[in-house]
Design a protein around this motif. Structure first.
Motif: not given
Ligand SMILES: Nc1ncnc2c1ncn2[C@@H]1O[C@H](COP(=O)(O)OP(=O)(O)O)[C@@H](O)[C@H]1O
Ligand SMILES: [Mg+2]
Length: 968
Positions: A51, A157-158, A350
């Motif tokens: 990230t 992301d992710d 997070h």
């Protein structure tokens, strides 16, 4: 569109190391400005800095005034469809304002199935009721438009936590990146990328550069900065425990560790990675330091979603609003959550921290929190899909309201995100009290469809078994159709033996012949066809025809399948088969659209039988009707197969741009179905559709098909795939390879694939390839074999292929006159069925033979005509072959326009514009072109304006003239 929005956490700390990675980031950011799409993939373990690196990328892109949009997958909301894309784009779309949104909703209606911002402006509730790839295409077009003025960076992301709908959409974008300066940056946990995306990335990497960065842990020297806040005596312990993972270091520095206090957390769907015990203990210790109320606020946040709305978090936690904001300040001050650049949106520091908080909530409190969240969302009138996530985690058995909302949410996303739909339907079913047959069926039916649509055939089978149990015999057609669907799923699963028994048992429960038996008998016939037992299948069909009585839909179906089963038995009975197909077509044409809609396997079965009987025009017409009715009734069940056969018809009819457009759709839909045999067949047809214009593309489709069928054993599926791959190789001039594939397809007998039409064409390719390799004796044998196969068949196009094979051998043997005569017959026979491509291939042989007998003038006339016609069809290679022959004869065959002057004629058109110009030349109107290419009429108009401008013309006739005049 002045907005630059990136909601990655703003970090003030210095970025450590990553020199090589930053250079690569810099490179792709610079390259995308040049106009080409770029793909960047960042992988690594949790906490490694993915990230963070994306934030660097976002910063650099923003500094260059690119548009930057970011979305993320989240671990706990896996059923929320298109979540990451919605996060990245929805707010941005809203910022465009209502007029722009109305325009988008009108031009790209399928966006409504993805983005709430658009669906709220769209009157078409059914924006969600389309095939999945249409949503993907709409997203792609949207990105192209957004990148029209300046480069666009889409950060996802992710991705390992993508819901399946998002994963499919990303896979689409990876395979067919927007034709615009768009940088697609993806990050995911090492070895946890969604399978569908892994395959797409592999394929994409063969086509273009895909930049991959895999992040490693920091060295102890690099970690020094991060370790600095810890007491010097703790640093080496912390570094050792962290393994050099920056998130772990930061976490361990925050507290004095008490290892062994709690269990590891955060395994989720993220793969086998476990957060170290010391890190978990450290987070737990931090949580204990919060005030009790702030702890509850944080729990509410973890339940509410990611990113979260503080109001919803407070409601989930049961905290009064006036107290909530103080508590929010406390958790922000402690660094647990951060404010996003967008107002009232917050995010955990997070995902590991969020997971730790969520896991720390006792199961009872968790249910209560989700219930409060669901109630709060319900009161705000949130969309069913938003509420469904919470309901699925808190509803009690018998909760009527929850069952209804879950059903509504599923219906809304059934076609765009079937996996989510299936999840919600399953939850709803588990809540339903025993005995409610009607409601149970209303949930089971869409569940079976959603499962089948994503290739979850084993699950679909279980659901269909439940459906047939719920529907007792005597319920009529609904019951027999369900049993037939079950049989077809079992066939696709390869459980042949059970299928037959099940169908026969079902038939026994019926007293005497009745229309109810037809679906069962037809399914029995299909099972027989799969086993190669055509006579048994024929008997079942004969019974089906009798049972159908005067129900035109059922009798059309029965006649179609009967025709196919007779045709598969070969030579002497083609005429008989044809008479059944004629009857079936007549019945079909008498049906109203709603009757067709009730039976969408019918147009497909009819079209299939007609295709095999070489009635390409009729087949195409019936398949097109099937597609239109399916689309109008939002039922995509048979669309991939229907399109595949339509594309094949169009190929034979020489309508190549249309064939390619339809085949491309079939391929996209087929891949999403995730059933190897279906997907492979769509790819085979695509390979054929491209075989005369783009060998590389055609071979790629063929290779993908072969990979898909590589695990299927002892079936006609791999044989068919190899046979068609052989044809593609022959067209590409790869003759050794053609022969090898034909052997794998079962040459010389092609036993498992009995269909005579295909066989003759494959054998003709063997004649060509062996001749090209100078193996004339073999060619002679193949020609003889081809004649044997097609003799007395009564299928003119298949016979024409064998005649052409013989003519080629004759020509090679110096018997040019006989060759010319035979090839002429072949061309005429093919034309009698409108098979223009096959006819042109024969006419070239005619011309070569004429030239060999000294009749050069006639040869030239023939070649010019073939060339012009094939140009019009878009069959570039046959046109080129004709041009080569012309040049060989010393006749005027102007070199391709592009090579002559560089930029005149249709060569300066883009691929899409050429496609459209070809359709114009064939006399299609704009709306017709729009339908054929699945574009909006407005888009076609835009293309037309550009075509006129580039060609310097003012009328469609002039466009046609230019298309016809373009060589090669
Ligand atoms: N190269 C780096 N230099 C400084 N800090 C880093 C670096 N990489 C990661 N971090 C910090 O480590 C933490 C975890 O990084 P993050 O990017 O969230 O990991 P991931 O996304 O891989 O899980 C963040 O606080 C981030 O700022
Ligand atoms: Mg991350």
């Amino acid at each position: 569109m002045a907005v630059t929005r990136h909601n990655l956490p703003v970090t003030e700390t210095r970025l450590i190391g990553r020199t090589r990675e930053l250079a690569e980031v810099e490179r792709v950011v610079a390259d995308v400005a040049a106009g080409a799409p770029e793909i960047l993939v960042i992988s690594g373990e949790p906490g490694i800095g993915k990230t963070r690196l994306l934030a660097e990328l976002a910063g650099r892109a923003a500094a260059r005034r690119y548009a930057v949009l970011t979305g993320r997958g989240t671990e706990l909301e896996l059923a929320a469809p298109f979540a990451a894309l919605v996060e990245a784009l929805d707010g941005f779309l809203r910022s465009l304002g209502p007029r722009h949104l109305d325009d988008l909703a009108q031009r790209l209606p399928h966006l409504a199935g993805v983005f709430p911002a658009v669906s709220e402006r769209s009157d078409d509730e059914g924006g969600g009721a389309a095939e999945r790839y249409l949503h993907h295409r709409a997203i792609r077009t949207l990105l192209e438009e957004l990148a029209a003025k300046r480069p666009l960076v889409l950060i996802l992301d992710d991705v390992h936590w993508s819901d399946p709908a998002t994963a499919e959409a990303i896979a689409h974008l990876v395979r067919r990146p927007p034709a615009a300066p768009v940088l697609l940056a993806l990050a995911y946990r090492t070895s946890a990328e969604p399978g569908i995306l892994a395959v797409a990335l592999q394929d994409a990497a063969r086509e273009r550069h895909v930049s991959r960065l895999s992040l490693r842990t920091l060295t102890s020297r690099q970690a020094a900065d991060l370790l600095a806040p810890a007491p010097a005596s703790d640093r080496s312990r912390i570094f050792g425990e962290s393994g050099g993972n920056p998130f772990y270091i930061e976490q361990l520095v925050r507290t004095t560790a008490e290892p062994g206090v709690t269990e590891p957390v955060g395994t989720g769907d993220g793969g086998p990675i476990q957060t170290p015990v010391g890190v978990v203990a450290s987070i737990a210790q931090e949580l204990r330091q919060l005030s009790a109320d702030a702890g509850r606020m944080l729990e509410g946040a973890a339940v509410a979603g990611e990113p979260f709305d503080p109001e919803l978090a407070a409601e989930a936690a049961g905290i009064p609003p006036d107290h909530a904001l103080d508590l929010l300040d406390e958790v922000v001050a402690r660094g647990f959550v951060r404010a996003e650049p967008v107002p009232r949106v917050f995010r955990f520091r997070h995902p590991i921290v969020r997971r730790a908080v969520y896991d720390s909530i006792g199961p009872g409190r968790r249910i209560a929190s989700h219930r409060r969240a669901a109630e709060a969302l319900g009161q705000r009138g949130a969309a069913p899909a938003t509420v469904a996530h919470h309901l699925a985690l808190c509803a009690r058995p018998g909760d009527d309201g929850a069952i209804t909302v879950l059903g509504q949410a599923a219906a809304k996303v059934a076609s765009s995100a079937p996996v989510s739909a299936a999840h919600w339907l399953s939850v709803a079913l588990s809540l339903l009290p025993a005995g409610e047959h009607g409601r149970r069926l209303a949930l089971l039916t869409p569940l079976a469809q959603a499962q089948a649509a994503t290739g979850s055939l084993a699950e679909a089978r279980q659901t269909l078994i439940q459906i047939t149990d719920e529907l007792p015999p005597g319920t009529g057609l609904a019951w027999s159709q369900a049993v037939a669907s079950l049989a077809s799923v079992e066939l696709a699963l390869g459980r042949d033996s059970g299928v037959r028994r099940r169908l026969e048992a079902a038939l026994e429960t019926l007293s005497g012949p009745s229309p109810v038996a037809v679906p069962l008998l037809v399914a029995l016939a299909m099972d027989a066809a799969f086993q190669g037992e055509f006579e048994r299948g024929e008997q079942a069909c004969v019974k089906a025809v009798a049972a159908a009585h005067d129900d035109p839909g059922l009798s059309s179906l029965a006649e179609s399948v009967l025709a196919l089963l007779i045709e598969l038995q070969g030579a002497p009975r083609i005429a008989e088969s044809a008479s059944h197909v004629t009857r079936a077509a007549k019945e079909f044409e008498r049906l109203a659209d709603d009757q067709v809609a009730a039976q969408l396997d019918l147009p497909w079965q009819l079209g299939l039988a007609e295709f095999h009987l070489e009635r390409y025009e009729a087949s195409a017409g019936h398949l097109q009707r099937g597609i239109a009715v399916a689309q109008a009734s939002s039922n995509s069940q048979y669309l991939a197969e229907t399109r595949a056969f339509l594309a094949y018809d169009l190929y034979f009819l020489g309508r190549l741009p249309e064939a390619q457009a339809v085949a491309a759709e079939a391929v996209e839909a087929g891949r999403l179905m995730r059933v190897a045999a279906f997907a492979a067949w769509t790819l085979v047809v695509a390979a054929m559709s491209w075989s005369l214009t783009d060998a590389r593309q055609a071979l790629r489709f063929g290779e993908e098909a072969l990979t898909m069928v590589s695990e299927i054993e002892d079936s006609m599926v791999p044989d068919t795939t190899h046979g068609h791959m052989g044809l593609v190789c022959a067209a590409a001039g790869e003759h050794e390879r053609c022969i090898a594939h034909m052997q794998l397809a079962g040459a010389p007998d092609f036993k498992r694939f009995g269909e005579a039409g295909r066989r003759s064409m494959w054998i003709e390719a063997l004649v060509r390839s062996t001749l090209a390799l100078g193996r004339r004796d073999e060619a002679r044998e193949w020609a003889a074999r081809g004649e044997e196969v097609s003799a007395g068949l009564g299928l003119p196009v298949a016979e024409a292929a064998s005649q052409r094979g013989r003519a080629l051998v004759l020509l090679a043997d110096g018997e040019a006159e006989a060759a010319a005569e035979l090839a002429q017959l072949a061309a005429a026979a093919a034309l009698s069925r409108g098979a223009r491509i096959e006819a042109a291939a024969s006419r070239i042989v005619v011309a070569r033979a004429l030239a060999a007998t000294g009749q050069v003038t006639q040869a030239v006339v023939e070649l010019r005509a073939v060339r012009a016609e094939m140009e019009q069809c878009g069959a570039r290679w046959i046109a080129q072959e004709a041009a080569r022959e012309l040049r060989g004869l010393g006749a005027a065959a102007p070199a391709p326009v592009s090579r002559r002057s560089g930029d005149t004629g249709t060569t300066q058109l883009s691929v899409r514009e050429r496609e459209i110009a070809l359709l114009v030349a064939q006399g299609n109107s704009n709306p017709q072109i729009a339908r054929a290419l699945y574009l909006s009429p407005k888009t076609v108009e835009g293309h037309m304006r550009r075509i006129f401008r580039k060609l310097g013309v003012t009328s469609r006739a002039q466009v046609a003239a230019q298309v016809a005049g373009t060589a090669d």
